[in-house]
Design an enzyme around this catalytic site. Structure first.
Site, PDB file in Angstrom:
ATOM      1  N   CYS A 117       0.830  -1.213   0.000  1.00  0.00           N
ATOM      2  CA  CYS A 117       0.000   0.000   0.000  1.00  0.00           C
ATOM      3  C   CYS A 117       0.860   1.257   0.000  1.00  0.00           C
ATOM      4  O   CYS A 117       0.883   2.008  -0.957  1.00  0.00           O
ATOM      5  CB  CYS A 117      -0.916   0.000   1.223  1.00  0.00           C
ATOM      6  SG  CYS A 117      -2.206  -1.230   1.164  1.00  0.00           S
ATOM      7  N   GLU A 144       4.173   1.427   2.087  1.00  0.00           N
ATOM      8  CA  GLU A 144       5.288   1.175   2.992  1.00  0.00           C
ATOM      9  C   GLU A 144       6.641   1.350   2.303  1.00  0.00           C
ATOM     10  O   GLU A 144       6.938   0.630   1.356  1.00  0.00           O
ATOM     11  CB  GLU A 144       5.187  -0.232   3.566  1.00  0.00           C
ATOM     12  CG  GLU A 144       3.825  -0.555   4.185  1.00  0.00           C
ATOM     13  CD  GLU A 144       2.909  -1.327   3.262  1.00  0.00           C
ATOM     14  OE1 GLU A 144       2.155  -0.683   2.499  1.00  0.00           O
ATOM     15  OE2 GLU A 144       2.937  -2.565   3.283  1.00  0.00           O
TER      16      GLU A 144
END
Length: 841
Positions: A438, A440
């Site tokens: 997502c 990171e």
């Protein structure tokens, strides 16, 4: 900086055919991998686990059915059916067995499954009883941690049920030397070992497992070369015949050897990407800086005149389609949280090199063009932004955003680089970061980040404050006192911090138990051979072989907690308009909505258990009567009217997301209650825990397990997503919302933050709309925000898509840290997207 072109490249007719074929049918669960790994494990009982893993991987690649689909230029499929999935019983299987008869009809991410497949999976599963990572992990967890999971304080289900993934490997090394080169490196390390070395047993078996795994991948590509030759001999279409001959030639060379040209590099990349998924069920295996490691091959071919920009684009488009072919089946509860069949394969473009120079190039733009052409959720395209980012590159990215696909996401080099340095990365490594899954950040080829290690609901510890640590009749938190007797806000806030710290310690315990289980039962030699320093250390990434080791669980509910605690401070302790007793009752009775069925049931159950412990058995009806007496409720409208008044007063209190410094800096302090305690913990791989503030889409189903909160949120409705303001509460426009979010300390949240905004399409119309949009991103990043992503779609379109899904089969929206086809999402997740504030300039 390399010169790059921004002119559009026409879309090949081939690409639409590939897309249409991909989505012609519902995804299918297949059993081949489960059967093959079970066969191998039965034959290797008693051997070292790393050896068993390598032999199983080889057995799968030598025997799993393969297919070359019509029109494909890049080949390699994990299933015969498009978008099908294999299963991975070594991690867990019981949940799938329990759902075999419902997986095709569930609301989120359904899969077709044949009766024969069900029977084959059940037969294979018999072997795995007592042998899975999930079972071992449970045995390692503290009882208190298991109880906290059962009471929905947090969920570590991502890696409890599945492989880890969440990694970017050294694709560039495979492109340069092939797996023959990696095997040579492993053999050199092996030759340097002595039988008298203290780590000989572990290191020698690991290196042998690496060599065996690499050889299996080469053999697998050889199977495709042979199949392409056979198909070429059988086709009468001269164009397709030649394409198949080239495919055969490519697969006979790569990924065994280094790529000689851009086409070979594309094919080599794909085998790596596909087979990492085949080895384990981990998702978020992210291509990373594709535009950087692929560029030398593109540039060489372009300069030599052996490729056109159009054909290079077509090859990239083919890869984009293939990224959507990969799939996995999750349990029904997880499917609700990850709805949209997403694998979170993040591919990022632009940004700096290790010397701090901008390296945007032709392929950076062509990545954007590929997403425009295929108009599909994968890859989860991202772009890096910094002061040196070319303006026209960002305009091109904004053009993609304007299509409404929810891509790309935007990331701020000026925050992420120092945040990673703060975690121990060198400046050079931090400058070369990419994004995993997502949102990171990590350094590719050196990191085992364990991102997404758990979802932590920051609202649940507040519920434990109001209940003095109790939940459903059990002590789940710690006793922090009677809230109605707390004299100051600081006393109340301290109670929340104590509940948070205790729950965080349980989360760490659960994550570390799962971490150890993966190291013991599912080390991954193929993945590990493409991560530094595994070969040198002689151990897999699961055992701590990577240079950088982290665990990154994410907290969510920042806006709810900030707005709720701010309201308590103001209404209860400063203005004294509401007593704590009244607020406690209002929350229990869901404000003016009355005691909802779930809360009533939970509290009735609590009373029945308490009475049973006291030696008295009472039925549910009697317990419900006692509950009403306990709560001091009387028939009539007086108290319910008061609850409505309290809710109205809360609505009037200033909210996070409106550029109100007093509220925004309080939100910063609330975020610290999660991010600061977490970072003091270590994981079994010798690394640190680092916080993320994002929910993927778990804020919807986990909000469904959460009671009413003092920000005015009703029970069992979605919790705020990421670091975004609560839906509908940011009423002062997009720049005000961005300014508020920028006041959080993004530098400490090195596992990523997620900021969603939704715009009406008219806001980005014309060149002027694009310029304003880019200015918004620049402005937010100048204020040290970390990440932004957008939906550009009007509310009416989404509502119509709910009612007439057949008209919107290709409507892609941004969900959380990923995009998905809107009609594949659960109704609750669709509603959450519709509820988000619709902004305009």
């Amino acid at each position: 900086m390399e010169k790059f072109q921004t002119s559009d490249i026409p879309k090949s007719p081939r690409i639409q055919k590939l897309v249409d074929a991909l989505y012609e049918h519902m995804p299918v669960i297949e059993s081949a991998r489960a059967k093959l790994i079970t066969e191998s494990y039965k034959e290797t009982e008693g051997e070292p686990i790393i050896t068993r893993r390598a032999k199983a991987f080889a057995h799968i690649l030598h025997n799993i059915p393969i297919i070359i689909r019509d029109n494909e230029l890049i080949v390699g499929s994990s299933t015969i059916a498009p978008r099908g999935c294999q299963t991975f019983p070594e991690f867990s299987y019981e949940w799938l067995e329990a759902e075999l008869d419902t997986v095709a009809t569930r609301t989120a991410d359904p899969f077709e499954i044949a009766e024969e497949t069900k029977a084959e999976l059940k037969e294979a599963d018999k072997y795995w009883k007592g042998k899975t990572t999930s079972e071992l992990a449970t045995s390692y967890m503290a009882p208190e941690a298991i109880k906290a999971i059962e009471h929905n304080i947090f969920t570590p289900g991502n890696y409890f049920y599945n492989g880890v993934g969440h990694v970017t490997v050294k694709y560039w090394e495979v492109l340069e030397t092939g797996f023959e080169g990696i095997m040579e490196k492993a053999q050199k390390e092996l030759d340097g070992c002595s039988v008298g070395d203290g780590n000989y047993a572990r290191k020698s078996h690991f290196l042998e497992a690496v060599i065996l795994s690499c050889k299996a991948v080469i053999d697998y590509a050889g199977r495709y070369a042979k199949l392409a030759q056979e198909m070429a001999a059988q086709t009468s279409d001269p164009v397709r015949k030649q394409e198949l001959f080239v495919i055969a030639e490519n697969c006979s060379r790569v990924p065994a050897k280094g790529a000689q040209n851009f086409y070979e590099a594309c094919q080599s990349f794909w085998f790596v990407q596909q087979l990492l998924q085949m080895e384990s069920s981990g998702h978020s295996i992210s291509p990373g800086r594709f535009d950087q490691y692929m560029y030398p091959y593109y540039k060489k071919d372009m300069e030599a005149g052996t490729i056109t920009r159009e054909f290079a684009q077509e090859l990239m488009d083919c890869i984009w389609v293939k990224l959507n072919d990969l799939n996995k089946c999750r349990d029904a509860a997880s499917a609700e949280g990850f709805a949209g069949y997403s694998l979170f394969q993040n591919l990022i473009a632009g940004g700096q090199n290790k010397e701090g120079e901008d390296v945007t190039n032709d392929l950076s733009v062509m990545c954007i063009q590929a997403s425009m052409h295929v108009h599909l959720p994968a890859p989860s395209l991202s772009v890096r932004v910094w002061n040196g980012s070319p303006h026209e590159f960002l305009i091109k990215a904004a053009e993609l955003t304007r299509t409404g696909i929810g891509l790309p996401a935007y990331y701020n080099d000026e925050v992420i680089i120092p945040a990673l340095q703060n975690r121990g990365l060198s400046l050079e490594d931090a400058r070369e970061y990419n994004i995993i899954g997502c949102v990171e950040p990590q350094k590719a080829g050196k990191t085992e980040g364990w991102h997404d290690a758990a979802f932590f609901n920051m609202c649940r510890p507040l519920e434990l404050v109001f209940s003095n640590g109790m939940d459903k009749g059990e002590m789940v938190g710690i006793p922090t006192g009677d809230v109605t007797q707390m004299k100051t806000f600081d006393e109340f806030f301290d109670a929340y911090k104590k509940q948070m710290e205790y729950c965080i310690s349980l989360l760490v315990n659960a994550d570390n138990a799962i971490d150890v289980a993966h190291a013991e039962r599912c080390p991954l030699p193929f993945l590990s051979c493409m991560i530094d320093d595994c070969l040198k250390e002689g151990k897999s990434v699961q055992e701590g072989g990577a240079v950088y080791n982290f665990t990154g669980p994410q907290g969510f509910g920042i806006a709810n907690m900030a707005d709720g605690l701010f309201a308590i401070r103001k209404l209860v302790y400063e203005d004294k308009k509401v007593s704590m007793k009244e607020l406690k009752e209002a929350l229990a009775w869901n404000y003016d909505k009355g005691l909802d069925a779930q809360s009533a049931g939970d509290m009735t159950e609590m009373i029945m258990k308490a009475m049973q412990k006291a030696g008295r058995n009472v039925d549910a009806s009697t317990a419900e009567g006692l509950l009403k007496t306990f709560m001091g409720m009387k028939p009539g409208e007086q108290k319910t009217q008061r609850f409505k008044e309290i809710h109205d007063m809360i609505d009037e209190v200033p909210k996070f997301g409106n550029d109100i410094p007093e509220v925004d800096y309080f939100a910063r302090e609330v975020a610290y209650t999660y991010s600061k305690p977490l970072q003091k913990y270590n994981n079994p791989r010798g690394g640190k825990f680092q916080a993320g503030l994002y929910p993927v889409s778990a804020n919807v189903p986990l909000g469904g397990q959460t009671g009413a909160t003092p920000d005015g949120r009703y029970a069992h409705t979605p919790v705020a997503d990421g670091v975004s303001p609560s839906a509908g509460k940011d009423v002062k426009g997009p720049t005000a919302a961005a300014t508020s979010v920028s006041r959080l300390d993004h530098f400490i949240v090195s596992n990523g933050t997620l900021f969603n905004q939704k715009f009406h399409p008219s806001a980005l119309s014309g060149r002027e709309g694009l310029e304003k949009f880019v200015a918004l991103i620049r402005g937010y990043f100048d204020q040290k925000g970390m990440h932004m992503q957008f939906n550009v779609v009007d509310r009416q379109t989404l509502l119509d898509a709910q009612e007439h899904p057949e008209k919107y089969k290709h409507l892609v929206v941004r969900v959380a840290g990923y995009s998905a086809l809107f009609t594949t999402l659960s109704r609750s997740l669709q509603d959450d997207i519709i509820r988000r504030t619709e902004q305009g300039f």
